[in-house]
Design a protein around this motif. Structure first.
Motif, PDB file in Angstrom:
ATOM      1  N   GLU A  83      12.814   0.901  82.257  1.00 32.94           N
ATOM      2  CA  GLU A  83      12.044   2.126  82.469  1.00 32.94           C
ATOM      3  C   GLU A  83      12.552   3.284  81.607  1.00 32.94           C
ATOM      4  O   GLU A  83      11.866   4.296  81.449  1.00 32.94           O
ATOM      5  N   GLU A  84      13.767   3.143  81.025  1.00 28.23           N
ATOM      6  CA  GLU A  84      14.328   4.220  80.201  1.00 28.23           C
ATOM      7  C   GLU A  84      14.015   4.033  78.717  1.00 28.23           C
ATOM      8  O   GLU A  84      14.187   4.959  77.918  1.00 28.23           O
ATOM      9  N   ARG A  85      13.595   2.817  78.348  1.00 34.23           N
ATOM     10  CA  ARG A  85      13.514   2.500  76.917  1.00 34.23           C
ATOM     11  C   ARG A  85      12.555   3.425  76.169  1.00 34.23           C
ATOM     12  O   ARG A  85      12.856   3.890  75.081  1.00 34.23           O
ATOM     13  N   GLY A  86      11.379   3.702  76.792  1.00 32.85           N
ATOM     14  CA  GLY A  86      10.380   4.555  76.149  1.00 32.85           C
ATOM     15  C   GLY A  86      10.953   5.934  75.829  1.00 32.85           C
ATOM     16  O   GLY A  86      10.803   6.425  74.703  1.00 32.85           O
ATOM     17  N   THR A  87      11.628   6.542  76.820  1.00 34.61           N
ATOM     18  CA  THR A  87      12.204   7.876  76.626  1.00 34.61           C
ATOM     19  C   THR A  87      13.176   7.890  75.449  1.00 34.61           C
ATOM     20  O   THR A  87      13.163   8.805  74.636  1.00 34.61           O
ATOM     21  N   PHE A  88      14.023   6.864  75.381  1.00 29.21           N
ATOM     22  CA  PHE A  88      15.020   6.853  74.307  1.00 29.21           C
ATOM     23  C   PHE A  88      14.364   6.645  72.943  1.00 29.21           C
ATOM     24  O   PHE A  88      14.819   7.184  71.939  1.00 29.21           O
ATOM     25  N   LEU A  89      13.268   5.871  72.898  1.00 30.51           N
ATOM     26  CA  LEU A  89      12.565   5.676  71.628  1.00 30.51           C
ATOM     27  C   LEU A  89      12.031   7.008  71.094  1.00 30.51           C
ATOM     28  O   LEU A  89      12.062   7.257  69.883  1.00 30.51           O
ATOM     29  N   THR A  90      11.565   7.884  72.003  1.00 35.82           N
ATOM     30  CA  THR A  90      10.990   9.149  71.548  1.00 35.82           C
ATOM     31  C   THR A  90      12.059  10.080  70.958  1.00 35.82           C
ATOM     32  O   THR A  90      11.727  11.056  70.308  1.00 35.82           O
ATOM     33  N   LEU A  91      13.330   9.774  71.196  1.00 33.31           N
ATOM     34  CA  LEU A  91      14.389  10.623  70.638  1.00 33.31           C
ATOM     35  C   LEU A  91      14.575  10.405  69.141  1.00 33.31           C
ATOM     36  O   LEU A  91      15.188  11.219  68.460  1.00 33.31           O
ATOM     37  N   LEU A  92      14.057   9.289  68.632  1.00 29.67           N
ATOM     38  CA  LEU A  92      14.249   8.965  67.215  1.00 29.67           C
ATOM     39  C   LEU A  92      13.202   9.662  66.353  1.00 29.67           C
ATOM     40  O   LEU A  92      12.128  10.020  66.835  1.00 29.67           O
ATOM     41  N   ASP A  93      13.517   9.815  65.056  1.00 30.00           N
ATOM     42  CA  ASP A  93      12.478  10.342  64.161  1.00 30.00           C
ATOM     43  C   ASP A  93      11.422   9.260  63.937  1.00 30.00           C
ATOM     44  O   ASP A  93      11.643   8.089  64.247  1.00 30.00           O
ATOM     45  N   ASP A  94      10.254   9.669  63.382  1.00 30.58           N
ATOM     46  CA  ASP A  94       9.102   8.759  63.306  1.00 30.58           C
ATOM     47  C   ASP A  94       9.403   7.460  62.565  1.00 30.58           C
ATOM     48  O   ASP A  94       9.083   6.368  63.037  1.00 30.58           O
ATOM     49  N   ILE A  95      10.051   7.584  61.396  1.00 29.63           N
ATOM     50  CA  ILE A  95      10.303   6.379  60.583  1.00 29.63           C
ATOM     51  C   ILE A  95      11.219   5.425  61.337  1.00 29.63           C
ATOM     52  O   ILE A  95      10.935   4.235  61.472  1.00 29.63           O
ATOM     53  N   SER A  96      12.326   5.961  61.855  1.00 29.76           N
ATOM     54  CA  SER A  96      13.278   5.107  62.579  1.00 29.76           C
ATOM     55  C   SER A  96      12.609   4.462  63.783  1.00 29.76           C
ATOM     56  O   SER A  96      12.855   3.293  64.094  1.00 29.76           O
ATOM     57  N   ARG A  97      11.774   5.233  64.490  1.00 31.05           N
ATOM     58  CA  ARG A  97      11.156   4.694  65.690  1.00 31.05           C
ATOM     59  C   ARG A  97      10.291   3.481  65.349  1.00 31.05           C
ATOM     60  O   ARG A  97      10.327   2.460  66.030  1.00 31.05           O
ATOM     61  N   ARG A  98       9.529   3.617  64.259  1.00 34.48           N
ATOM     62  CA  ARG A  98       8.685   2.474  63.882  1.00 34.48           C
ATOM     63  C   ARG A  98       9.546   1.258  63.526  1.00 34.48           C
ATOM     64  O   ARG A  98       9.247   0.134  63.917  1.00 34.48           O
TER      65      ARG A  98
END
Lengths: 439, 439
Positions: A83-98
């Motif tokens: 349940e925490e994974r989504g929140t942590f993904l949003t902390l990254l910049d766009d390129i890294s997140r993809r």
């Protein structure tokens, strides 16, 4: 200087880390000077990083998530509660997140899950000096390994690899194509990490390119990521050989109940299987009642089979894991282990026979038919050790063939398997040798 | 093209290698095109290299010995028969020979025995451009890793390290001292290779400098040399856990007799110790004669203790090897394993109790005192599993404390150790519970 703000050393924190509470970890970590904090954070396992991040404030989380390379960030996210994974993904910049999202699609134990999608691309017709300048420029950006340039054509097919060292050594008039190496070791996204580890060990490489099924290069696995993989795989195998589920975490970090669950499962299966020995023994209850002396050697007989079996299975498990032995070699292993079993059984059986005759001569321990009892034990040990060696060596092959991990053929598993047959061998031998005498 | 001269592929030779005779290996190797031969030779283990070199002609030996880096040449020489080592040393050029001789003075499993004495030295007051030019020049010579420059003062003390990448990224006006890292992970010449492997895994480094006792830098260990070390150490531990001496070579490469020796030793020790069970059983011969039903559960009882013990010992062995648990943690481990043992024993004991009561209800298998027999078995399993877990978890600590390898606390060793005490626990419990009934 108050004790609270005294700078604590990175090394002290590292030593104390395993025994600190989450709260103390955060406090210790915040006291580190910025440069050490960086090093310290990167030196933690992804599990420890995830635990620390969970205990930090949102602003701190963002900072530290962005310190991680994409492959390491993906590892951390896999360690977080779903349940925490989504929140942590949003902390990254766009390129890294993809990039991280792409990596999360892989199984954790495949090359795809280990790889770093950032690597240095070089064109085959670049001059040596162009390539060097380009590598130098990439080093300024976020590329983990700048020591290899991967030579790709327009369709992202890998043509070769050129090391910084080769570029340094080359005469400047040449182009990349002239100096690149083309005999490459590559893996696919689905290659198991155990195989990747073996390739590194065999070829002594610093990085291995990862290809998709169309032959496009997707990233690299670097050797520094593989050392811990090799270690983890070995830990998993050792724990299975010892007769438990793999723990996947350091001893003190596994909760008491979680640890019990990992251990109770196998112990229960073994216990229930071992109950067959009571059934087997019950079949021979009449014989035991007539010749109680037979019962004295039951533990000796069955443990000999178990020991010989666990030795043979461990040997084959590790050889299979290192691909020193392959599935198709089962027949060669079987012939060899049959001979080994007979030889080992003959040695132990003789020792057992002599021991009984000596005790009889000294203490008259085993009644008037001691010689026949000695022969029974000697022959049974020969049979049980041969059978234990043979089944121990073949079980890992059978498990691999059926798609299971051969390491599940643990010492206790093999011992349990051999115990019932050991009893049958023993009492059958006794019926022959002692007929007309004790039975 | 005649079949003899047809070029065979490197991969085919690699696949066939393990099953080829020494003569066929030489013939296959000679058929490789020069570029592949180089790669192929370097990809062999030092043991295989030594075997191949022994089978080659003197002129070929010289060529191939000189292909090896000093640390690899030293490894090969250690694999040769002692009387051949001198001859092979003379095949090297003077500088290499002196380096190899220095390396041969180290134990094979110490950092000193793994290290490469050739590394890039940089002065702290060099400019960035000077350092880069110098690294580039060294790359033309025989230095294995050009990606790190080690910053030494005039007395060869290590001040810091600078990576090629840091040099690339630095602004050209600075000097090496400004950009070098000073928080260094180093090892001494005597550091055990297992510890070196752990440092690589923890810190994700590419190379670690090796220092002598005076703080002078002697060489570097590179990560590509450590992957196989980590794997070999794990293999050794797994084989010991399985109850045999470590093999130190692939399965099919160990001769039949050598293999038997490695296995028979431990099996014999275990067999002779296990004979104590016959002595223990003999003490209870009268009880067995009066209550044969007791003998039926002997294999079940002792194997429960052995399984629980081998689980616990394996867990502690691996945690000690990875330094997740240290010697001083024995007390914490003991408390925890005592609790685990009681919990696991309670589960198994209950299952055992229920099984006997069920069989009695269904088949009247165990006579008029079946309930007391069931209670005896249940309590004994509780006691034996607790005792097995406790002794299994403490044995590796005891061995480490006495200076032995904790991995020798193998599953079969622990099982044997627990068997005799398991019998005592069982029959003592029986005396209490069955007194006045069966006994």
């Amino acid at each position: 200087m108050s004790p609270e703000t005294e700078p604590i050393l990175e090394d002290e924190l590292r030593d104390a880390w395993p025994v600190l509470s989450p709260r103390d970890r955060v406090e210790g970590f915040r006291l580190l000077p910025p440069a050490s904090a960086d090093d310290f954070f990167l030196s933690l396992s992804s599990q420890e990083q995830a635990g620390l991040l969970m205990a930090l404030l949102p602003g701190e989380r963002r900072t530290w998530m962005r310190v991680l390379a994409p492959d390491d960030a993906a590892d951390v996210i896999q360690q977080l509660p779903p349940e925490e994974r989504g929140t942590f993904l949003t902390l990254l910049d766009d390129i890294s997140r993809r990039e991280v999202q792409a990596l999360l699609a892989y199984e954790e134990d495949e090359a795809g899950g280990l790889m770093n999608p950032r690597f240095v691309r070089v064109r085959p017709d670049s001059s040596i000096d162009e390539a060097l300048t380009y590598l130098r420029k990439q080093a300024r950006e976020k590329v983990e390994t700048v020591y290899y340039g991967y030579v790709l054509d327009a369709e992202q097919h890998l043509l070769g690899v050129v090391s910084l060292r080769q570029l340094f050594q080359a005469s400047p008039g040449k182009v990349v194509r002239d100096v690149m190496r083309t005999d490459l070791v590559t893996v696919t996204e689905e290659t198991d990490q155990e195989v990747v580890g073996r390739l590194f060990a065999e070829h002594g490489l610093a990085a291995i390119p990862v290809m998709d099924s169309q032959g496009h290069m997707k990233g690299i696995v670097t050797v520094d990521d593989i050392v811990s993989v090799v270690q983890d795989e070995a830990t998993e195998d050792i724990q299975k050989v010892g007769g438990m589920e793999a723990l996947d975490a350091p001893y003190f970090e596994v909760g008491f109940v979680a640890m019990l669950k990992k251990r109770a499962g196998w112990l229960l299966i073994l216990f229930v299987s071992e109950m067959l020995t009571a059934t087997a023994m019950a079949r021979y209850e009449a014989e035991i009642a007539r010749a109680v002396v037979l019962s004295l050697f039951v533990p000796l007989i069955i443990s000999s089979g178990g020991n010989a079996g666990s030795q043979a299975s461990t040997l084959v498990i590790r050889s299979l894991a290192l691909t020193e032995v392959r599935l198709r070699d089962w027949w060669r292993v079987m012939r060899r282990e049959l001979l080994s079993g007979v030889a080992l059984g003959a040695v132990l059986g003789t020792v057992g026979l002599i021991r009984i005759l000596l005790w009889q001569a000294a203490f008259h321990s085993y009644g008037e038919h001691a010689t026949r009892v000695a022969i029974t034990v000697g022959l049974s040990v020969l049979g049980v050790v041969t059978w234990g060696t043979l089944s121990g060596s073949m079980l890992p092959f059978v498990l691999r063939r059926l798609g299971f991990d051969p390491a599940s053929a643990s010492a206790p598993f093999v011992a349990t398997l051999v115990d019932v047959s050991g009893l049958v061998i023993y009492f059958t031998t006794a019926e022959f040798v002692l007929r007309g005498a004790l039975l």
